[in-house]
Design a protein around this motif. Structure first.
Motif, mmCIF file in Angstrom:
data_model
loop_
_atom_site.group_PDB
_atom_site.id
_atom_site.type_symbol
_atom_site.label_atom_id
_atom_site.label_comp_id
_atom_site.label_asym_id
_atom_site.label_seq_id
_atom_site.Cartn_x
_atom_site.Cartn_y
_atom_site.Cartn_z
ATOM 1 N N UNK A 74 0.799 -1.227 0.000
ATOM 2 C CA UNK A 74 0.000 0.000 0.000
ATOM 3 C C UNK A 74 0.830 1.274 0.000
ATOM 4 N N UNK A 75 2.128 1.163 0.095
ATOM 5 C CA UNK A 75 2.974 2.348 0.198
ATOM 6 C C UNK A 75 3.642 2.647 -1.141
ATOM 7 N N UNK A 76 3.819 3.917 -1.432
ATOM 8 C CA UNK A 76 4.422 4.327 -2.700
ATOM 9 C C UNK A 76 5.850 3.812 -2.847
ATOM 10 N N UNK A 77 6.577 3.704 -1.747
ATOM 11 C CA UNK A 77 7.947 3.181 -1.814
ATOM 12 C C UNK A 77 7.932 1.735 -2.326
ATOM 13 N N UNK A 78 6.967 0.953 -1.875
ATOM 14 C CA UNK A 78 6.856 -0.431 -2.339
ATOM 15 C C UNK A 78 6.554 -0.478 -3.834
ATOM 16 N N UNK A 79 5.715 0.419 -4.301
ATOM 17 C CA UNK A 79 5.398 0.485 -5.741
ATOM 18 C C UNK A 79 6.644 0.853 -6.542
ATOM 19 N N UNK A 80 7.468 1.732 -6.002
ATOM 20 C CA UNK A 80 8.716 2.125 -6.664
ATOM 21 C C UNK A 80 9.675 0.948 -6.745
ATOM 22 N N UNK A 81 9.797 0.206 -5.659
ATOM 23 C CA UNK A 81 10.663 -0.973 -5.646
ATOM 24 C C UNK A 81 10.134 -2.017 -6.633
ATOM 25 N N UNK A 82 8.825 -2.147 -6.739
ATOM 26 C CA UNK A 82 8.230 -3.079 -7.700
ATOM 27 C C UNK A 82 8.659 -2.717 -9.118
ATOM 28 N N UNK A 83 8.660 -1.438 -9.437
ATOM 29 C CA UNK A 83 9.099 -0.988 -10.765
ATOM 30 C C UNK A 83 10.576 -1.302 -10.984
ATOM 31 N N UNK A 84 11.380 -1.153 -9.935
ATOM 32 C CA UNK A 84 12.808 -1.465 -10.041
ATOM 33 C C UNK A 84 13.019 -2.960 -10.295
ATOM 34 N N UNK A 85 12.234 -3.803 -9.628
ATOM 35 C CA UNK A 85 12.314 -5.243 -9.890
ATOM 36 C C UNK A 85 11.885 -5.554 -11.325
ATOM 37 N N UNK A 86 10.906 -4.829 -11.811
ATOM 38 C CA UNK A 86 10.445 -5.024 -13.185
ATOM 39 C C UNK A 86 11.554 -4.702 -14.182
ATOM 40 N N UNK A 87 12.305 -3.647 -13.913
ATOM 41 C CA UNK A 87 13.439 -3.288 -14.770
ATOM 42 C C UNK A 87 14.489 -4.398 -14.747
ATOM 43 N N UNK A 88 14.766 -4.945 -13.570
ATOM 44 C CA UNK A 88 15.720 -6.047 -13.461
ATOM 45 C C UNK A 88 15.218 -7.277 -14.215
ATOM 46 N N UNK A 89 13.925 -7.554 -14.124
ATOM 47 C CA UNK A 89 13.339 -8.669 -14.870
ATOM 48 C C UNK A 89 13.594 -8.508 -16.365
ATOM 49 N N UNK A 90 13.375 -7.305 -16.874
ATOM 50 C CA UNK A 90 13.600 -7.040 -18.294
ATOM 51 C C UNK A 90 15.071 -7.236 -18.665
ATOM 52 N N UNK A 91 15.961 -6.810 -17.779
ATOM 53 C CA UNK A 91 17.401 -6.973 -18.047
ATOM 54 C C UNK A 91 17.784 -8.448 -18.141
ATOM 55 N N UNK A 92 17.274 -9.244 -17.222
ATOM 56 C CA UNK A 92 17.602 -10.670 -17.212
ATOM 57 C C UNK A 92 17.000 -11.350 -18.445
ATOM 58 N N UNK A 93 15.773 -11.008 -18.779
ATOM 59 C CA UNK A 93 15.144 -11.582 -19.975
ATOM 60 C C UNK A 93 15.942 -11.228 -21.227
ATOM 61 N N UNK A 94 16.411 -9.998 -21.302
ATOM 62 C CA UNK A 94 17.215 -9.571 -22.446
ATOM 63 C C UNK A 94 18.534 -10.341 -22.507
ATOM 64 N N UNK A 95 19.158 -10.559 -21.357
ATOM 65 C CA UNK A 95 20.407 -11.325 -21.312
ATOM 66 C C UNK A 95 20.188 -12.746 -21.826
ATOM 67 N N UNK A 96 19.104 -13.358 -21.397
ATOM 68 C CA UNK A 96 18.811 -14.724 -21.856
ATOM 69 C C UNK A 96 18.557 -14.723 -23.362
ATOM 70 N N UNK A 97 17.813 -13.746 -23.822
ATOM 71 C CA UNK A 97 17.539 -13.653 -25.259
ATOM 72 C C UNK A 97 18.826 -13.459 -26.055
ATOM 73 N N UNK A 98 19.707 -12.601 -25.563
ATOM 74 C CA UNK A 98 20.987 -12.374 -26.248
ATOM 75 C C UNK A 98 21.807 -13.656 -26.304
ATOM 76 N N UNK A 99 21.816 -14.396 -25.217
ATOM 77 C CA UNK A 99 22.561 -15.657 -25.188
ATOM 78 C C UNK A 99 21.999 -16.654 -26.190
ATOM 79 N N UNK A 100 20.696 -16.660 -26.344
ATOM 80 C CA UNK A 100 20.074 -17.656 -27.212
ATOM 81 C C UNK A 100 20.375 -17.431 -28.686
#
Length: 140
Positions: A74-100
């Motif tokens: 319920x806190x805005x800080x948690x929503x911000x951290x969620x967005x940061x995790x989303x960015x990390x998810x995209x980075x990892x997905x991109x790394x896997x795609x590049x490797x493939x």
């Protein structure tokens, strides 16, 4: 005098970003985030090598879990951290795609066949199919 500059690997960069959000050590990162043995990450770091694709998939699962948990807060800080995790998810997905596709050994037809096989596995397991978000790992 010459100094050898040791560049940070992809997984080291991700670890540094994760520990800014989750106060964990290398053992917990290895077991809970990468799904590997306790010394996996420290061994990778010491040898300056990358994590396996399987470990990166485990990492994506954990990042997605953390993102959802923070997003439900319920806190805005948690929503911000969620967005940061989303960015990390995209980075990892991109790394896997590049490797493939790194060695460009598979023809377009073979890649399409593998993608179709992944879709079929997801459909038969009852998982929602979102092909654009599924990194295809091609080991040829």
């Amino acid at each position: 005098m010459y100094y050898k500059v040791k560049l940070m690997t992809f997984i080291q960069d991700i670890y540094e970003q994760v520990i800014k959000r989750a106060h964990i050590g290398t053992d917990e990162f290895s077991t809970d985030w990468l799904g590997q043995s306790r010394s996996y990450y420290t061994s990778l770091k010491a040898r300056n090598i990358e994590a396996s694709n399987a470990a990166l998939i485990n990492l994506m699962n954990k990042l997605e879990q953390q993102e959802q948990m923070m997003r439900n807060g319920n806190h805005q800080i948690l929503k911000t951290v969620a967005k940061e995790y989303s960015v990390l998810l995209d980075k990892v997905a991109l790394e896997i795609a590049k490797r493939s596709v790194k060695h460009n050994m598979a023809t377009m037809r073979v890649r399409e066949m593998v993608l179709k096989a992944v879709e079929n596995v997801l459909e038969s397991s009852g998982a929602a199919v979102r092909v654009h978000n599924v990194p295809v790992i091609v080991m040829l």
